[in-house]
Design a protein around this motif. Structure first.
Motif, PDB file in Angstrom:
ATOM      1  N   ALA A  89      41.164  28.193  14.037  1.00 11.09           N
ATOM      2  CA  ALA A  89      40.823  29.443  13.649  1.00 11.09           C
ATOM      3  C   ALA A  89      40.533  30.408  14.766  1.00 11.09           C
ATOM      4  O   ALA A  89      40.761  31.635  14.365  1.00 11.09           O
ATOM      5  CB  ALA A  89      39.498  29.141  12.786  1.00 11.09           C
ATOM      6  N   LEU A  90      40.001  30.053  15.697  1.00  8.70           N
ATOM      7  CA  LEU A  90      39.832  30.761  16.877  1.00  8.70           C
ATOM      8  C   LEU A  90      41.394  31.479  17.189  1.00  8.70           C
ATOM      9  O   LEU A  90      41.282  32.518  17.817  1.00  8.70           O
ATOM     10  CB  LEU A  90      39.203  30.048  18.036  1.00  8.70           C
ATOM     11  N   GLN A  91      42.492  30.666  17.262  1.00  9.86           N
ATOM     12  CA  GLN A  91      43.319  31.131  17.542  1.00  9.86           C
ATOM     13  C   GLN A  91      44.024  32.196  16.573  1.00  9.86           C
ATOM     14  O   GLN A  91      44.551  33.272  16.991  1.00  9.86           O
ATOM     15  CB  GLN A  91      44.663  30.164  17.468  1.00  9.86           C
ATOM     16  N   PHE A  92      43.744  32.038  15.442  1.00  9.47           N
ATOM     17  CA  PHE A  92      44.299  33.042  14.410  1.00  9.47           C
ATOM     18  C   PHE A  92      43.431  34.391  14.596  1.00  9.47           C
ATOM     19  O   PHE A  92      43.923  35.700  14.717  1.00  9.47           O
ATOM     20  CB  PHE A  92      44.051  32.651  13.008  1.00  9.47           C
ATOM     21  N   VAL A  93      41.999  34.292  14.868  1.00  6.14           N
ATOM     22  CA  VAL A  93      41.360  35.351  15.188  1.00  6.14           C
ATOM     23  C   VAL A  93      41.820  36.185  16.411  1.00  6.14           C
ATOM     24  O   VAL A  93      41.737  37.398  16.443  1.00  6.14           O
ATOM     25  CB  VAL A  93      39.534  35.125  15.232  1.00  6.14           C
ATOM     26  N   VAL A  94      42.248  35.421  17.827  1.00  5.71           N
ATOM     27  CA  VAL A  94      42.182  36.036  18.891  1.00  5.71           C
ATOM     28  C   VAL A  94      43.837  36.698  18.829  1.00  5.71           C
ATOM     29  O   VAL A  94      44.113  37.850  19.104  1.00  5.71           O
ATOM     30  CB  VAL A  94      42.392  35.025  20.007  1.00  5.71           C
ATOM     31  N   MET A 109      42.920  32.278  26.171  1.00  7.04           N
ATOM     32  CA  MET A 109      43.969  31.829  25.513  1.00  7.04           C
ATOM     33  C   MET A 109      45.459  32.480  25.577  1.00  7.04           C
ATOM     34  O   MET A 109      46.223  31.585  25.429  1.00  7.04           O
ATOM     35  CB  MET A 109      43.622  32.099  24.035  1.00  7.04           C
ATOM     36  N   LEU A 110      45.231  33.677  26.131  1.00  8.47           N
ATOM     37  CA  LEU A 110      46.739  34.279  26.232  1.00  8.47           C
ATOM     38  C   LEU A 110      46.816  34.728  27.633  1.00  8.47           C
ATOM     39  O   LEU A 110      47.974  35.114  27.823  1.00  8.47           O
ATOM     40  CB  LEU A 110      47.046  35.485  25.338  1.00  8.47           C
ATOM     41  N   GLY A 111      45.838  34.503  28.485  1.00  9.04           N
ATOM     42  CA  GLY A 111      45.978  35.027  29.901  1.00  9.04           C
ATOM     43  C   GLY A 111      46.146  33.913  30.703  1.00  9.04           C
ATOM     44  O   GLY A 111      47.018  33.285  30.621  1.00  9.04           O
ATOM     45  N   ARG A 112      45.565  34.259  32.057  1.00  5.49           N
ATOM     46  CA  ARG A 112      45.541  33.129  33.237  1.00  5.49           C
ATOM     47  C   ARG A 112      45.423  31.702  32.518  1.00  5.49           C
ATOM     48  O   ARG A 112      45.874  30.503  33.162  1.00  5.49           O
ATOM     49  CB  ARG A 112      44.687  33.204  34.308  1.00  5.49           C
ATOM     50  N   GLY A 113      44.433  31.378  31.786  1.00  2.00           N
ATOM     51  CA  GLY A 113      44.034  30.119  31.296  1.00  2.00           C
ATOM     52  C   GLY A 113      44.909  29.733  30.009  1.00  2.00           C
ATOM     53  O   GLY A 113      44.525  28.465  29.645  1.00  2.00           O
ATOM     54  N   GLU A 114      45.886  30.240  29.849  1.00  2.00           N
ATOM     55  CA  GLU A 114      46.946  29.872  28.799  1.00  2.00           C
ATOM     56  C   GLU A 114      47.303  28.495  28.688  1.00  2.00           C
ATOM     57  O   GLU A 114      46.993  27.662  28.011  1.00  2.00           O
ATOM     58  CB  GLU A 114      47.876  30.777  28.268  1.00  2.00           C
ATOM     59  N   ALA A 115      47.616  27.886  29.880  1.00  2.00           N
ATOM     60  CA  ALA A 115      48.090  26.689  30.018  1.00  2.00           C
ATOM     61  C   ALA A 115      47.138  25.571  29.782  1.00  2.00           C
ATOM     62  O   ALA A 115      47.232  24.560  29.304  1.00  2.00           O
ATOM     63  CB  ALA A 115      49.026  26.469  31.509  1.00  2.00           C
ATOM     64  N   ALA A 150      35.052  38.119  22.619  1.00  2.00           N
ATOM     65  CA  ALA A 150      36.274  38.092  22.033  1.00  2.00           C
ATOM     66  C   ALA A 150      37.486  38.280  23.181  1.00  2.00           C
ATOM     67  O   ALA A 150      38.412  37.671  23.162  1.00  2.00           O
ATOM     68  CB  ALA A 150      36.409  38.942  20.905  1.00  2.00           C
ATOM     69  N   ALA A 151      37.068  39.361  23.884  1.00  2.00           N
ATOM     70  CA  ALA A 151      37.858  39.535  25.029  1.00  2.00           C
ATOM     71  C   ALA A 151      38.148  38.381  26.366  1.00  2.00           C
ATOM     72  O   ALA A 151      39.228  38.232  26.617  1.00  2.00           O
ATOM     73  CB  ALA A 151      37.491  40.773  25.852  1.00  2.00           C
ATOM     74  N   ARG A 152      37.126  37.850  26.392  1.00  2.00           N
ATOM     75  CA  ARG A 152      37.068  36.547  27.170  1.00  2.00           C
ATOM     76  C   ARG A 152      37.879  35.434  26.698  1.00  2.00           C
ATOM     77  O   ARG A 152      38.605  34.903  27.248  1.00  2.00           O
ATOM     78  CB  ARG A 152      35.747  36.270  27.586  1.00  2.00           C
ATOM     79  N   LEU A 153      37.478  35.244  25.398  1.00  6.66           N
ATOM     80  CA  LEU A 153      38.383  34.219  24.638  1.00  6.66           C
ATOM     81  C   LEU A 153      39.817  34.615  24.613  1.00  6.66           C
ATOM     82  O   LEU A 153      40.828  33.655  24.973  1.00  6.66           O
ATOM     83  CB  LEU A 153      37.822  34.243  23.299  1.00  6.66           C
TER      84      LEU A 153
END
Length: 163
Positions: free
Chosen positions: A75-80, A15-21, A8-11
């Motif tokens: 759904a993954l976005q809601f979880v994160v 999604m919200l860190g360096r790989g967001e774009a 979950a932390a990696r995801l």
């Protein structure tokens, strides 16, 4: 606090860190692909375009898979995002607790100063201006500490319950 290294932390970092774009581009591309496949399937289902039954089945399966992947990404976005909000609430609670402790320390120090100022004032028949000024600063510090405590209590009331 140890850094969370679970899936979950990696995801969340993706999604919200360096790989967001890159993640946003992936979601955008999936959205476009899904819309295109659903539109093509709609044309086939309405018999606007006729193709072989095998190709129609492939388009139908591809559209279903694209829709499923798009829904899964949502759904993954809601979880994160829920996880990120929860972590933010925990950080706010920790900061609130630290502020409350600091306010109590300031209040204790102010009370000690006030007692000292009163003891000096009792020993000296006409207290000098410095003692009066110290007494005023002590009262101001007490008021500030009380204000901080009140603010902390108000913020604590706003936090979601951790039941």
């Amino acid at each position: 606090m140890a850094e969370d290294t679970g899936p979950a932390a990696r995801l969340e970092r993706v999604m919200l860190g360096r790989g967001e774009a890159a993640y946003r581009r992936l979601v955008g591309a999936m959205g476009l692909l899904t819309a295109a496949l659903v539109a093509v399937y709609g044309l086939l289902a309405l018999d606007v375009v006729t193709v072989s039954p095998g190709l129609a089945a492939v388009v139908e399966i591809a559209a279903a898979v694209a829709v499923a992947v798009f829904v899964l990404l949502g759904a993954l976005q809601f979880v994160v995002l829920g996880r990120a909000v929860e972590q933010g609430a925990k950080q706010v609670a920790e900061t609130t607790e630290q502020l409350e402790q600091a306010a109590e320390e300031v209040e204790t120090a102010a009370e000690d100063l006030e007692e000292t100022a009163e003891a000096v004032a009792e020993e000296v028949p006409d207290p000098p201006d410095a003692v009066d000024a110290a007494r005023e600063r002590t009262e101001t510090a007490k008021e500030v500490a009380d204000d901080v405590k009140e603010t902390v209590d108000e913020e604590r009331d706003r936090l979601p319950d951790e039941d």
